[in-house]
Design an enzyme around this catalytic site. Structure first.
Site, PDB file in Angstrom:
ATOM      1  CD1 TRP A   1       0.692  -0.435   3.121  1.00  0.00           C
ATOM      2  CD2 TRP A   1      -0.601   1.351   3.463  1.00  0.00           C
ATOM      3  NE1 TRP A   1       1.031   0.093   4.352  1.00  0.00           N
ATOM      4  CE2 TRP A   1       0.248   1.190   4.590  1.00  0.00           C
ATOM      5  CE3 TRP A   1      -1.509   2.407   3.466  1.00  0.00           C
ATOM      6  CZ2 TRP A   1       0.228   2.064   5.692  1.00  0.00           C
ATOM      7  CZ3 TRP A   1      -1.519   3.266   4.566  1.00  0.00           C
ATOM      8  CH2 TRP A   1      -0.670   3.098   5.650  1.00  0.00           C
ATOM      9  CG  ASP A   2       4.787   0.698   1.506  1.00  0.00           C
ATOM     10  OD1 ASP A   2       3.834   0.050   1.953  1.00  0.00           O
ATOM     11  OD2 ASP A   2       5.949   0.585   1.949  1.00  0.00           O
TER      12      ASP A   2
ATOM     13  CD  GLU B   1       2.312  -4.196   9.420  1.00  0.00           C
ATOM     14  OE1 GLU B   1       3.508  -4.372   9.735  1.00  0.00           O
ATOM     15  OE2 GLU B   1       1.907  -4.239   8.246  1.00  0.00           O
TER      16      GLU B   1
ATOM     17  CE  LYS C   1       6.077  -1.951  11.689  1.00  0.00           C
ATOM     18  NZ  LYS C   1       5.729  -3.022  10.751  1.00  0.00           N
ATOM     19  CD  GLN C   2       2.891   1.516   9.788  1.00  0.00           C
ATOM     20  OE1 GLN C   2       3.342   0.434  10.091  1.00  0.00           O
ATOM     21  NE2 GLN C   2       2.796   1.935   8.544  1.00  0.00           N
TER      22      GLN C   2
HETATM   23  C1  BGC Z   1       4.816  -1.393   7.522  1.00  0.00           C
HETATM   24  C2  BGC Z   1       3.787  -1.465   6.423  1.00  0.00           C
HETATM   25  C3  BGC Z   1       4.476  -1.343   5.092  1.00  0.00           C
HETATM   26  C4  BGC Z   1       5.592  -2.382   4.948  1.00  0.00           C
HETATM   27  C5  BGC Z   1       6.404  -2.196   3.687  1.00  0.00           C
HETATM   28  C6  BGC Z   1       5.863  -2.479   7.288  1.00  0.00           C
HETATM   29  O1  BGC Z   1       6.840  -2.398   8.275  1.00  0.00           O
HETATM   30  O2  BGC Z   1       4.218  -1.580   8.777  1.00  0.00           O
HETATM   31  O3  BGC Z   1       2.853  -0.416   6.577  1.00  0.00           O
HETATM   32  O4  BGC Z   1       3.553  -1.523   4.066  1.00  0.00           O
HETATM   33  O5  BGC Z   1       6.471  -2.266   6.039  1.00  0.00           O
HETATM   34  O6  BGC Z   1       7.007  -0.940   3.667  1.00  0.00           O
END
Ligand code: BGC
Length: 779
Positions: free
Chosen positions: A357-358, A488, A601-602
């Site tokens: 999804w990035d 996550e 996490k984000q």
């Molecule tokens: C992030 C995801 C991301 C993936 C690839 C993961 O660590 O939590 O949001 O899509 O890395 O960059």
């Protein structure tokens, strides 16, 4: 923290060899041209720690899933972009001793990645174990203008000693992925062919049967005279080598020019591929080294002309933003809707080179503003091409009626990810894909795309949301259970606010687009509705009911939206209470402990604030930001940039700067201690967003582009360019004024802070520091 690379506005420079950082340097010094790329490994043999990584865009292998407990719905395989033709390697020996920086004494060493020219070079003086002294100077690049070409010039100067110098130049397809699940080799059915100074190798990928081929031509000169040597030829399965031996003595200078053409059946007919590569490399030879280099440099000059950002007063930020832009354009150029942007690009194997999804949530805005709209459109077309697989994926999970769940990780549209809490539950990716369509249309005004492709994707995604929620009797609301949000660090939660919010938005946006098409081109709508078996009266009514009765968790007392139902029941603590030696959490804490903790996490709720900022007022943003940011550990590279943009909106420039730099220098300073695995390519677009949307304050609203510039303390000025609806604009500002210049295209209205100006040439507006006086146009 990385201190071994010199800070420079256009270059990464390693002065003196740092073998302890070699894996990191290889990632940072990676090269690419959208079609292929490679890590910045040495050309000659290196027996120290290294990852020889060469990757061809779109050429992948379905590596059989390895998982402890198989769950229905899991993908059969994880697609991996393959380690492919090792095209720039050489073996150099002097009097039988192979040159190897791991064995030799390095008397001097300098390596640089020149981002302005897209060229990697190195100079070093070595003392070999046998006492001979030689100097090496190499220069190589992946051609930006002719994307099949890789070019290397390698010079050896004999400083002490004499005897036989052997130069073995090879193409090796007998290579393996370091991340192979079953330690298998992925290439088979190799073929080789040699002809004079030219050699070609080809092979097929197992299962997917892509064919890749590379042809090389070598030219050797001694003290300026081109040699006409008959090379030794080595030909074996998936490997060709042209070897040269010559007698040399102190003072001699040998230059090998190696030109390689490489590609795959993505671009050439299978049977003709090796011959085509021979032709391409012969054409390159005829063009000559200097002309090729010039074409490559000119290409980069044009790219920089459009996409460069100039930061005054802060070299470290300047270097970092250019590094981020450079890597993005090395990874993706937008000329092929079958390609996408892997989180590590061509710089490593982690994440398999697949699409996340990035792309939609982070990369799209960068390409929208710095390249022709075609480039961003390709990224959207990529998903449209994969819609049938997304529908099949949803069907596999029990959804019906044309509902689509796009994969969390994919190469060809099929899901590759196999952790159930992400594969099945991290469904917000569907929302980001819908949001990207809106973002693209809002930016470009391209309604053709919306009607012909976008709406079909939107309907399929909305159908998924409509089935993914369920009615809760106790709540008397629609709810969504068993979800993983962008954070996550908690899984399988109920009512993740962000996912619910984006789902609701998606339903209303799709409805609005349907109404728009219906009123503008009723025939086209009828045709599409018929094709999709869309029953307006039932489906739209059902969507509306969900929109009206969707539950969105919030805590009225704290005045915040709840990340998920149970979030406040977790033991609350702030991230700065975590001892430094326990960070990053995912390397120090058990997964169970992480899941039970409140640490984020984000951006999660705040990701929603970033996407939908117009839906909220500043007080709401402030309360949510002040609650969630201190609980966020930013252990995804995608996190700090979103926070930087929001911090700018809240006039928290210091925090914004800290967050922006954390994204910008994430790899350069190896902040997460994982740059050895490759660079964080997708979050690099986040750096651009943090600068342009954060400090530049760029926003698109009501068919108008606008800017609300601000400067962090460390900067004295900022200058960037954006494309906007057929125009090219330059925005330059310091603490006195903002200069908006129309470089190309018809006059247009442009917003600066809250005022709208008509821009036909140049407008100057007084710079406003936060809480300072109002601006006024001067010209
Ligand atoms: C992030 C995801 C991301 C993936 C690839 C993961 O660590 O939590 O949001 O899509 O890395 O960059």
């Amino acid at each position: 923290m990385n201190t071994y690379l010199t800070i420079d506005p256009w270059k990464l420079m390693e002065q003196g060899f740092h073998p302890e950082h070699q894996m990191v340097t290889e990632s940072l010094f990676s090269l690419g041209n959208g079609r292929f790329g490679q890590r910045g490994c040495f050309e000659e043999t290196y027996t120290g720690k290294t990852l020889q990584g060469n990757y061809l865009a779109g050429v992948y292998y379905p590596d059989k899933t390895r998982v402890g407990w198989w769950k229905n719905g899991y993908p059969e395989y994880f697609a991996k972009v393959l380690n492919a033709i090792d095209w720039s390697s050489l073996r150099i020996s002097m009097e039988g001793e192979e040159v190897d920086l791991h064995q030799a004494t390095c008397e001097s060493f300098y390596r640089e990645l020149d981002m302005k020219r897209g060229v990697l070079s190195r100079q070093c003086d070595l003392k070999l174990v046998n006492g001979d002294r030689i100097s090496i100077a190499s220069e190589r690049y992946c051609h930006a203008e002719y994307p099949d070409l890789g070019i290397l010039r390698y010079q050896i100067r004999i400083r002490e000693g004499k005897g036989t110098l052997a130069v073995q130049s090879y193409l090796d397809l007998d290579v393996q992925n370091q991340d192979a699940n079953w330690e298998e080799k992925f290439w088979e059915d190799g073929q080789t062919q040699m002809d004079g100074q030219t050699a070609v190798v080809s092979a097929y990928t197992r299962k997917t049967r892509f064919r890749a081929a590379a042809a090389m031509v070598n030219q050797l000169s001694l003290n300026g005279t081109i040699l006409d040597l008959d090379p030794f030829r080595v030909q074996r399965d998936k490997y060709v080598e042209l070897g040269y031996e010559l007698d040399v003595e102190a003072g001699d200078e040998i230059i090998l020019t190696k030109m390689v053409s490489m590609s795959s059946t993505l671009y050439y007919d299978e049977t003709r591929l090796p011959a085509e590569m021979m032709t391409r490399v012969e054409e390159a030879r005829l063009k000559g080294y200097s002309a090729l280099l010039k074409a490559h440099e000119d290409h980069w000059a044009r790219k920089w002309q459009e996409a460069d950002i100039v930061i005054d007063g802060d070299l470290s930020a300047q270097q970092a933003i250019r590094f981020n832009i450079f890597q993005l354009y090395q990874t993706y150029t937008g000329d092929d809707d079958r390609l996408n942007i892997g989180p590590k690009g061509f710089t490593g194997e982690k994440y398999g080179g697949s699409t996340y999804w990035d792309t939609e949530a982070y990369c799209l805005p960068f390409y929208l503003a710095t390249a022709s709209p075609q480039v961003a459109r390709q990224l959207l077309l990529y998903r449209h091409r994969q819609l049938p697989q997304a529908i099949a994926n949803a069907r596999k999970l029990g959804f019906s009626g044309g509902a689509a769940l796009f994969p969390m990780v994919t190469m060809n549209g099929e899901e590759c990810h196999n952790e159930w809490e992400i594969t099945f539950e991290e469904i917000h990716r569907n929302g980001a894909i819908a949001y990207a369509i809106h973002d693209y249309v809002r930016y470009t005004g391209d309604r053709d795309y919306l009607w012909s492709h976008g709406l079909e994707v939107l309907i399929a995604i909305s159908r998924f949301w409509a089935q993914r929620v369920h009615w809760s009797s106790p709540q008397q609301r629609y709810v969504m259970h068993g979800v993983t949000g962008p954070n996550e660090y908690e899984n399988n939660v109920n009512n993740n606010w962000y996912t619910l919010y984006i789902a609701r938005w998606c339903l209303t946006y799709t409805r609005d687009v349907i109404h728009e098409l219906k009123s503008q081109d009723p025939k086209a709508w009828l045709q599409l509705a018929d094709q999709l078996k869309f029953y307006e009266h039932t489906e739209l009514r059902q969507w509306q009911e969900i929109v009206d009765f969707l539950y969105l968790p919030e805590d009225k007392e704290l005045g915040i939206f709840l990340q998920q139902d149970g979030y406040l029941e977790k033991e609350q603590a702030l991230a700065d209470s975590i001892p430094a030696d326990q960070r990053p959490l995912n390397e120090h804490w058990s997964w169970d402990r992480i899941l039970r903790s409140c640490f984020i996490k984000q951006a999660d709720v705040l990701q929603g604030f970033y996407f939908f900022e117009e839906d909220f007022d500043l007080d709401q943003l402030r309360r949510n930001y002040q609650y969630y940011e201190p609980r966020t550990v930013h252990e995804s590279s995608l996190s700090p940039c979103v926070h930087a943009i929001l911090a700018c909106s809240l006039d928290e420039d210091e925090k914004a700067y800290e967050m922006m730099m954390r994204t910008a220098r994430l790899d350069l300073d190896n902040i997460n201690n994982d740059t050895k695995d490759g660079c964080h390519i997708t979050s690099m677009a986040g750096t651009w967003m943090a600068v342009v949307k954060g400090f530049g304050g760029m926003r698109v609203r009501d068919d108008q582009v606008g800017f609300s510039p601000r400067l962090p303390e460390a900067w004295s000025g900022l200058n960037f360019r954006v494309r906007w609806r057929g125009r090219s604009l330059e925005i330059a500002f310091d603490r006195q004024e903002i200069r908006m210049t129309l470089l190309e295209g018809a006059p247009l209205p442009v917003r600066c802070y809250e005022e709208v100006y008509s821009l036909s040439d140049e407008i100057r507006v007084r710079f406003r520091s936060p809480n300072g006086p109002s601006p006024g146009a001067e010209h």
